[in-house]
Scaffold this active site. Structure first.
Site, short mmCIF file in Angstrom:
data_model
loop_
_atom_site.label_atom_id
_atom_site.label_comp_id
_atom_site.label_asym_id
_atom_site.label_seq_id
_atom_site.Cartn_x
_atom_site.Cartn_y
_atom_site.Cartn_z
N HIS A 149 0.95 -1.29 0.21
CA HIS A 149 0.07 -0.03 0.05
C HIS A 149 1.06 1.23 -0.12
O HIS A 149 0.52 2.11 -0.72
CB HIS A 149 -0.83 0.10 1.20
CG HIS A 149 -1.89 -1.01 1.37
ND1 HIS A 149 -2.03 -1.73 2.40
CD2 HIS A 149 -2.95 -1.68 0.51
CE1 HIS A 149 -2.96 -2.71 2.25
NE2 HIS A 149 -3.55 -2.63 1.07
N ARG A 206 -1.55 -6.29 -7.90
CA ARG A 206 -0.52 -7.20 -7.64
C ARG A 206 -0.38 -8.33 -8.59
O ARG A 206 0.69 -8.53 -8.92
CB ARG A 206 -0.64 -7.58 -6.21
CG ARG A 206 -0.53 -6.60 -4.98
CD ARG A 206 -1.09 -7.48 -3.71
NE ARG A 206 -2.59 -8.03 -3.92
CZ ARG A 206 -3.41 -8.30 -3.13
NH1 ARG A 206 -2.81 -8.36 -1.63
NH2 ARG A 206 -4.58 -8.66 -3.20
N SER A 238 -3.06 -7.44 3.34
CA SER A 238 -3.25 -7.15 4.86
C SER A 238 -3.86 -8.58 5.53
O SER A 238 -3.26 -8.89 6.48
CB SER A 238 -4.64 -6.26 5.01
OG SER A 238 -4.23 -4.85 4.41
N LYS A 270 -17.86 -5.82 8.02
CA LYS A 270 -16.60 -6.64 8.36
C LYS A 270 -15.99 -6.13 9.66
O LYS A 270 -15.74 -4.81 9.98
CB LYS A 270 -15.66 -6.10 7.11
CG LYS A 270 -14.50 -7.29 6.97
CD LYS A 270 -13.76 -6.67 5.58
CE LYS A 270 -12.52 -7.58 5.53
NZ LYS A 270 -11.64 -6.89 4.34
#
Length: 159
Positions: free
Chosen positions: A17, A90, A128, A41
């Site tokens: 990030h 990514r 993460s 979440k």
């Protein structure tokens, strides 16, 4: 002024990030790191903590602003006079999901463009979720996240 929005949950922020933030801050006059509030979440860190951690690691980047938001990203972009959404990629799997999101955002507001930036190769495996998993089982997260926030993550995992 070219303002870009870099959205995400950043729970926690990783070096991947941070790579996108640093490079995005050079490509745009202002980069707003928009931390998504997702009530569905339960995160490792709450929204205020995530904003604080990102501010800690970006304090030396003067054209970066860190804020939280909820709702539609295109509405947030308009409220902040931005017509650019910056997304980090990514792998091909990221592209498929992000491409769908970009098309949806374009449908909602055709004036907003999504710009994709490939993360640095050395960060291409980072997420993460993987950082949380490694930390949960006592693995070393040095090099995965900014050093300054390692104690925050370890304290949260261990308490």
């Amino acid at each position: 002024m070219r303002i870009a929005i870099y959205p995400g949950s950043f729970d926690p922020i990783t070096n991947g990030h941070l790579d996108i933030i640093k490079r995005g801050s050079k490509a745009f006059d202002k980069l707003i790191v928009a931390v998504l509030i997702n009530v569905e979440k339960k995160g490792l860190f709450d929204i205020e903590e995530r904003v604080k951690l990102i501010k800690m690691v970006t304090e030396d980047i003067h054209n970066v602003e860190v804020v939280s938001f909820e709702g539609l990203l295109v509405d947030f972009a308009k409220m902040n006079n931005s017509n650019v959404i910056l997304k980090g990629l990514r792998a091909v799997s990221d592209f498929e999901y992000e491409f769908q999101m970009a098309l949806m955002n374009s449908k909602l507001d055709p004036h907003i463009e999504t710009v994709f930036m490939m993360t640095a190769a050395e960060c291409s495996y980072l997420s993460s979720s993987s950082v949380k998993q490694v930390a949960k089982f006592g693995g070393c997260i040095k090099g995965l996240v900014p050093d300054i926030i390692i104690p925050n993550i370890e304290n949260r995992i261990n308490n």
